[in-house]
Motif scaffolding. Structure first.
Motif, PDB file in Angstrom:
ATOM      1  N   GLU A 105      38.436 -12.934   3.632  1.00 16.43           N
ATOM      2  CA  GLU A 105      37.475 -12.431   4.612  1.00 16.43           C
ATOM      3  C   GLU A 105      36.114 -13.106   4.452  1.00 16.43           C
ATOM      4  O   GLU A 105      35.473 -13.481   5.443  1.00 16.43           O
ATOM      5  CB  GLU A 105      37.331 -10.922   4.481  1.00 16.43           C
ATOM      6  CG  GLU A 105      38.562 -10.127   4.877  1.00 16.43           C
ATOM      7  CD  GLU A 105      39.615 -10.045   3.771  1.00 16.43           C
ATOM      8  OE1 GLU A 105      40.656  -9.402   3.985  1.00 16.43           O
ATOM      9  OE2 GLU A 105      39.393 -10.632   2.681  1.00 16.43           O
ATOM     10  N   GLY A 135      44.806 -14.446   2.679  1.00 17.58           N
ATOM     11  CA  GLY A 135      44.587 -14.674   4.096  1.00 17.58           C
ATOM     12  C   GLY A 135      45.705 -15.474   4.726  1.00 17.58           C
ATOM     13  O   GLY A 135      46.326 -16.326   4.087  1.00 17.58           O
ATOM     14  N   LEU A 139      45.467 -12.668   9.731  1.00 22.54           N
ATOM     15  CA  LEU A 139      44.105 -12.267   9.388  1.00 22.54           C
ATOM     16  C   LEU A 139      43.089 -13.075  10.193  1.00 22.54           C
ATOM     17  O   LEU A 139      42.090 -12.524  10.671  1.00 22.54           O
ATOM     18  CB  LEU A 139      43.857 -12.441   7.889  1.00 22.54           C
ATOM     19  CG  LEU A 139      42.469 -12.008   7.397  1.00 22.54           C
ATOM     20  CD1 LEU A 139      42.570 -11.243   6.083  1.00 22.54           C
ATOM     21  CD2 LEU A 139      41.533 -13.200   7.234  1.00 22.54           C
ATOM     22  N   MET A 143      40.411 -11.201  12.568  1.00 19.91           N
ATOM     23  CA  MET A 143      38.974 -11.351  12.414  1.00 19.91           C
ATOM     24  C   MET A 143      38.371 -12.106  13.600  1.00 19.91           C
ATOM     25  O   MET A 143      37.226 -11.859  13.993  1.00 19.91           O
ATOM     26  CB  MET A 143      38.659 -12.082  11.108  1.00 19.91           C
ATOM     27  CG  MET A 143      39.003 -11.278   9.861  1.00 19.91           C
ATOM     28  SD  MET A 143      38.394 -12.043   8.331  1.00 19.91           S
ATOM     29  CE  MET A 143      36.612 -11.761   8.501  1.00 19.91           C
TER      30      MET A 143
END
Length: 332
Positions: A105, A135, A139, A143
């Motif tokens: 992230e 990740g 993901l 995001m």
């Protein structure tokens, strides 16, 4: 203007935005080239910078420092190849303890969005990133819906039913199957670099060599080979090359030594490319230099017999066109 950057921290690299592709890119095989070309095409659609993002050292080298995996390509050649494929910016991010500890992230927020202003991110099949490989494409897409970028994946590239991969190419090279390696790469396997000074022992033995260092990396090859050398004159030069640690003379660092047949000239400082054609034998330790020279004579004769028809001359680090397209993408 092309640009190379190494750091996670810092100001925006692409203030106008970018389309980013991420991968190891070791060898720049057709799958890698398809990924880069996809990012370049999408960047052109958006009117932003195409960015190729990788790591140096590669993560597998960092985590396997005691027994690092073989490398197909050195960092400079990788960066040059990515630029030749159309990336205007190349990131070879320093993979160290801090990078290994960075969450997926945080990587998205700080690097892809903060430094690169990503509009889209493209990856290869099964791509994982971040701390403990936390990740993935899902993901990125999740995001991206919040942060304003899309994410997509390139489909696996197959050659005669076999997936094209750096691992498969390394296996072909270790087996001495250069024809198969070339089919997977889309071009003959070669190593390029700038000629450096050696111990000049070969010259005293009647076999002067052009020497290329491998930058402390573990090469995918070791042994004696029939080779072509590009970058010396207008046509490739037939040669016999040794790639290894030179056990007869107590060498340590892997060194590529190419003896160009019927050539007498100074190549120090020149950038050349050594193309591998056939494996002649393993590297071995001889009891004395006389025995070594006898074997070198045999190697040279065998290489000359194999290299009867020169390949087409080509520029160093040529970027071959390759067909390839996306598997799927998701845009916010």
């Amino acid at each position: 203007m092309s640009r190379l950057f190494r750091d996670v921290d810092g100001g925006p690299v692409c203030p106008g935005g970018s389309v980013v592709c991420i991968g190891a890119f070791d060898g720049l095989h057709p799958g890698h080239r398809a990924l880069v070309r996809q990012a370049v095409a999408r960047a052109r659609d958006f009117g932003v910078a195409p960015v190729a993002l990788s790591f140096e050292p590669l993560p597998r080298e960092f985590f396997g420092a005691d027994l690092p995996p073989p490398r197909l390509m050195l960092p400079r050649a990788r960066a040059e190849g990515l630029l030749a494929l159309g990336a205007s910016t190349v990131g070879l991010l320093r993979f160290d303890a801090a990078m290994a500890a960075m969450s997926a992230e945080d990587f998205v927020r700080e690097v892809l969005v903060g430094r690169l202003g990503a509009r889209e991110v493209w990856v290869g099949p099964g791509f994982r990133f971040g701390h403990r490989r936390g990740g993935d494409l899902a993901l990125l897409q999740d995001m991206g819906r919040t942060l304003g970028f899309g994410a997509g994946e390139i489909a696996p590239l197959l050659h005669e039913g076999e997936r094209v991969s750096s691992t498969a190419i390394r296996q072909a090279l270790r087996a001495g199957d250069f024809a198969h390696a070339a089919r997977l790469l889309g071009r003959p396997y070669s190593i390029s670099g700038r000629v450096v000074h050696g111990r000049q022992l070969g010259r005293t033995l009647g076999y002067p060599t052009a020497n290329l260092r491998f930058g402390g990396k573990v090469p995918a090859l070791r042994g004696i080979y029939a080779t072509w050398v590009h970058g010396v004159g207008n046509a490739p030069r037939a040669s016999v090359s040794s790639f290894g640690t030179r056990p007869t003379v107590d060498g340590v660092e892997p060194l590529l030594e190419a003896h160009l047949f019927d050539f007498d000239g100074d190549l120090y400082g020149r950038r050349i490319e050594v193309e591998f054609v056939a494996r002649l034998r393993d590297e071995e330790k001889f009891p004395d230099l006389d025995s070594l020279v006898v074997q070198m004579d045999r190697d040279a004769a065998q290489a000359r017999a194999l290299l009867t028809r020169p390949p087409l001359a080509r520029p160093l680090m040529s970027a071959d066109d390759v067909a390839g397209g996306p598997s799927h993408t998701e845009t916010p």
